[in-house]
Design a protein around this motif. Structure first.
Motif, PDB file in Angstrom:
ATOM      1  N   SER A 117      44.873  49.464  31.804  1.00  0.00           N
ATOM      2  CA  SER A 117      45.606  48.297  31.303  1.00  0.00           C
ATOM      3  C   SER A 117      46.925  48.119  32.032  1.00  0.00           C
ATOM      4  N   ARG A 118      47.632  49.222  32.261  1.00  0.00           N
ATOM      5  CA  ARG A 118      48.914  49.122  32.972  1.00  0.00           C
ATOM      6  C   ARG A 118      48.704  48.640  34.405  1.00  0.00           C
ATOM      7  N   TRP A 119      47.667  49.147  35.047  1.00  0.00           N
ATOM      8  CA  TRP A 119      47.356  48.713  36.412  1.00  0.00           C
ATOM      9  C   TRP A 119      47.050  47.216  36.419  1.00  0.00           C
ATOM     10  N   ALA A 120      46.264  46.770  35.442  1.00  0.00           N
ATOM     11  CA  ALA A 120      45.931  45.353  35.346  1.00  0.00           C
ATOM     12  C   ALA A 120      47.186  44.509  35.151  1.00  0.00           C
ATOM     13  N   ALA A 121      48.091  44.969  34.287  1.00  0.00           N
ATOM     14  CA  ALA A 121      49.325  44.222  34.042  1.00  0.00           C
ATOM     15  C   ALA A 121      50.174  44.145  35.305  1.00  0.00           C
ATOM     16  N   GLU A 122      50.209  45.223  36.062  1.00  0.00           N
ATOM     17  CA  GLU A 122      50.963  45.214  37.328  1.00  0.00           C
ATOM     18  C   GLU A 122      50.368  44.201  38.306  1.00  0.00           C
ATOM     19  N   LEU A 123      49.050  44.151  38.378  1.00  0.00           N
ATOM     20  CA  LEU A 123      48.405  43.204  39.276  1.00  0.00           C
ATOM     21  C   LEU A 123      48.677  41.764  38.845  1.00  0.00           C
ATOM     22  N   LEU A 124      48.673  41.522  37.544  1.00  0.00           N
ATOM     23  CA  LEU A 124      48.872  40.164  37.051  1.00  0.00           C
ATOM     24  C   LEU A 124      50.227  39.598  37.447  1.00  0.00           C
ATOM     25  N   ALA A 125      51.198  40.466  37.656  1.00  0.00           N
ATOM     26  CA  ALA A 125      52.529  40.000  38.050  1.00  0.00           C
ATOM     27  C   ALA A 125      52.525  39.385  39.440  1.00  0.00           C
ATOM     28  N   THR A 126      51.507  39.671  40.241  1.00  0.00           N
ATOM     29  CA  THR A 126      51.468  39.183  41.622  1.00  0.00           C
ATOM     30  C   THR A 126      50.266  38.282  41.911  1.00  0.00           C
ATOM     31  N   LEU A 127      49.322  38.201  40.990  1.00  0.00           N
ATOM     32  CA  LEU A 127      48.118  37.403  41.210  1.00  0.00           C
ATOM     33  C   LEU A 127      48.388  35.921  40.972  1.00  0.00           C
ATOM     34  N   PRO A 128      47.548  35.058  41.530  1.00  0.00           N
ATOM     35  CA  PRO A 128      47.726  33.619  41.332  1.00  0.00           C
ATOM     36  C   PRO A 128      47.508  33.229  39.869  1.00  0.00           C
ATOM     37  N   PRO A 129      47.902  32.010  39.496  1.00  0.00           N
ATOM     38  CA  PRO A 129      47.679  31.557  38.114  1.00  0.00           C
ATOM     39  C   PRO A 129      46.201  31.579  37.764  1.00  0.00           C
ATOM     40  N   GLY A 130      45.941  31.750  36.482  1.00  0.00           N
ATOM     41  CA  GLY A 130      44.557  31.734  36.029  1.00  0.00           C
ATOM     42  C   GLY A 130      44.314  32.744  34.931  1.00  0.00           C
ATOM     43  N   PRO A 131      43.217  32.597  34.218  1.00  0.00           N
ATOM     44  CA  PRO A 131      42.912  33.489  33.101  1.00  0.00           C
ATOM     45  C   PRO A 131      42.359  34.829  33.558  1.00  0.00           C
ATOM     46  N   VAL A 132      42.184  35.713  32.580  1.00  0.00           N
ATOM     47  CA  VAL A 132      41.638  37.053  32.794  1.00  0.00           C
ATOM     48  C   VAL A 132      40.297  37.134  32.075  1.00  0.00           C
ATOM     49  N   LEU A 133      39.339  37.779  32.702  1.00  0.00           N
ATOM     50  CA  LEU A 133      38.028  38.004  32.107  1.00  0.00           C
ATOM     51  C   LEU A 133      37.822  39.495  31.913  1.00  0.00           C
ATOM     52  N   GLU A 191      31.332  27.217  36.504  1.00  0.00           N
ATOM     53  CA  GLU A 191      32.545  26.718  37.167  1.00  0.00           C
ATOM     54  C   GLU A 191      33.785  27.551  36.870  1.00  0.00           C
ATOM     55  N   GLU A 192      33.697  28.521  35.990  1.00  0.00           N
ATOM     56  CA  GLU A 192      34.881  29.291  35.613  1.00  0.00           C
ATOM     57  C   GLU A 192      35.294  30.252  36.722  1.00  0.00           C
ATOM     58  N   ARG A 193      36.607  30.342  36.939  1.00  0.00           N
ATOM     59  CA  ARG A 193      37.177  31.281  37.898  1.00  0.00           C
ATOM     60  C   ARG A 193      38.325  32.026  37.221  1.00  0.00           C
ATOM     61  N   PHE A 194      38.473  33.302  37.580  1.00  0.00           N
ATOM     62  CA  PHE A 194      39.445  34.161  36.918  1.00  0.00           C
ATOM     63  C   PHE A 194      40.315  34.866  37.944  1.00  0.00           C
ATOM     64  N   ALA A 195      41.612  34.905  37.656  1.00  0.00           N
ATOM     65  CA  ALA A 195      42.545  35.585  38.556  1.00  0.00           C
ATOM     66  C   ALA A 195      42.318  37.092  38.540  1.00  0.00           C
ATOM     67  N   LEU A 196      41.886  37.610  37.407  1.00  0.00           N
ATOM     68  CA  LEU A 196      41.616  39.041  37.263  1.00  0.00           C
ATOM     69  C   LEU A 196      40.369  39.224  36.424  1.00  0.00           C
ATOM     70  N   VAL A 197      39.487  40.099  36.874  1.00  0.00           N
ATOM     71  CA  VAL A 197      38.315  40.488  36.093  1.00  0.00           C
ATOM     72  C   VAL A 197      38.408  41.985  35.816  1.00  0.00           C
ATOM     73  N   ILE A 198      38.319  42.349  34.558  1.00  0.00           N
ATOM     74  CA  ILE A 198      38.283  43.751  34.133  1.00  0.00           C
ATOM     75  C   ILE A 198      36.865  44.042  33.657  1.00  0.00           C
ATOM     76  N   ALA A 199      36.238  45.064  34.185  1.00  0.00           N
ATOM     77  CA  ALA A 199      34.866  45.387  33.805  1.00  0.00           C
ATOM     78  C   ALA A 199      34.769  46.853  33.421  1.00  0.00           C
ATOM     79  N   ASP A 200      34.239  47.102  32.242  1.00  0.00           N
ATOM     80  CA  ASP A 200      34.111  48.467  31.726  1.00  0.00           C
ATOM     81  C   ASP A 200      32.692  48.712  31.232  1.00  0.00           C
ATOM     82  N   PRO A 201      31.722  48.636  32.127  1.00  0.00           N
ATOM     83  CA  PRO A 201      30.325  48.757  31.700  1.00  0.00           C
ATOM     84  C   PRO A 201      29.958  50.192  31.321  1.00  0.00           C
ATOM     85  N   PRO A 202      28.905  50.344  30.519  1.00  0.00           N
ATOM     86  CA  PRO A 202      28.369  51.696  30.297  1.00  0.00           C
ATOM     87  C   PRO A 202      27.863  52.263  31.614  1.00  0.00           C
ATOM     88  N   TRP A 203      28.121  53.556  31.846  1.00  0.00           N
ATOM     89  CA  TRP A 203      27.751  54.134  33.143  1.00  0.00           C
ATOM     90  C   TRP A 203      27.022  55.471  33.029  1.00  0.00           C
TER      91      TRP A 203
END
Length: 234
Positions: free
Chosen positions: A33-49, A110-122
């Motif tokens: 989550s912290r890594w994602a938040a750090e990336l969001l500070a520099t990523l282009p506008p847009g939602p998160v998936l 048509e949806e596009r996301f500035a950040l995608v977080i994926a936590d699949p079962p592995w």
């Protein structure tokens, strides 16, 4: 949710509710989550998936300090219920949409996301009995442990915005390498961070000139070579 023992824990400053139908939030994933938040500070506008969101804690903690909108997706109705409940508890319900179903079906073309977080079962299906306290749907990754992760990779390839980023959690660096070798070649791995409970890879589009990095944490810390998928021609 009546009749079940609901637990609460602190996750990145948020109070997260869940019960035994949902995978217990792992403390080490706060780093994701912290890594994602750090990336969001520099990523282009847009939602998160967030794919395979579970109780929603990773995505919620990632966007809590920003104005970003979050779309959480999970197949499990219990997980969806808790993700919605936890969004309300965090005061984020106006910025969070939770969708139940297969992510290939509930994410619009048509949806596009500035950040995608994926936590699949592995966990490979034959090994799930080693984790009797975890709900099967949340950990069973099929014969090779990558069945759901392959679907996540497809969604990322289709829906990642220009100059966007993805954070994909798997069980090991070896699984990251195996998964990336199966992709269409439109994504590359910029960085892998290894934790006691798994590995998280940062992915980006191959048509973007971004530096490849390495990172590792843990008792067996070393430099992780992620050159296996950095060739756009693969």
């Amino acid at each position: 949710m009546s009749g079940r023992r609901v637990e609460h824990l602190d996750f990145g400053g948020l109070t997260i509710a869940f019960d035994d139908r949902v995978l217990r939030p792992r403390p080490w994933t706060e780093a994701q989550s912290r890594w994602a938040a750090e990336l969001l500070a520099t990523l282009p506008p847009g939602p998160v998936l967030e794919l395979c969101c579970g109780a929603g804690q990773i995505g919620l903690a990632a966007v809590a300090g920003s104005a970003r909108h979050l779309v959480c997706v999970d197949l499990d109705p219990a997980a969806v219920d808790y993700a919605e409940q936890n969004a309300v508890a965090a005061g984020l319900e106006e910025r969070v949409e939770v969708r139940q179903g297969r992510f290939q079906e509930v994410v619009c073309p048509e949806e596009r996301f500035a950040l995608v977080i994926a936590d699949p079962p592995w966990v490979a299906s034959q090994d799930t009995e080693r984790y009797p306290e975890d709900p099967l749907l949340a950990i069973d990754g099929g014969t090779d442990g990558l069945a759901v992760a392959r679907g996540c990779l497809t969604v990322i390839e289709k829906h990642l915005a220009v100059r966007g980023a993805a954070l994909l959690q798997l069980g090991s660096v070896e699984q990251v390498a195996a998964l990336m070798s199966l992709g269409s070649g439109s994504l590359r791995c910029l960085e892998v961070r290894r934790f006691e409970g798994g590995a998280v890879a940062q992915l980006a589009r191959t048509d973007e000139d971004l530096p490849v990095q390495w990172w590792s944490t843990g008792p067996d810390s070393n430099r992780l070579d992620v050159s296996f998928d950095t060739d756009p021609g693969r």
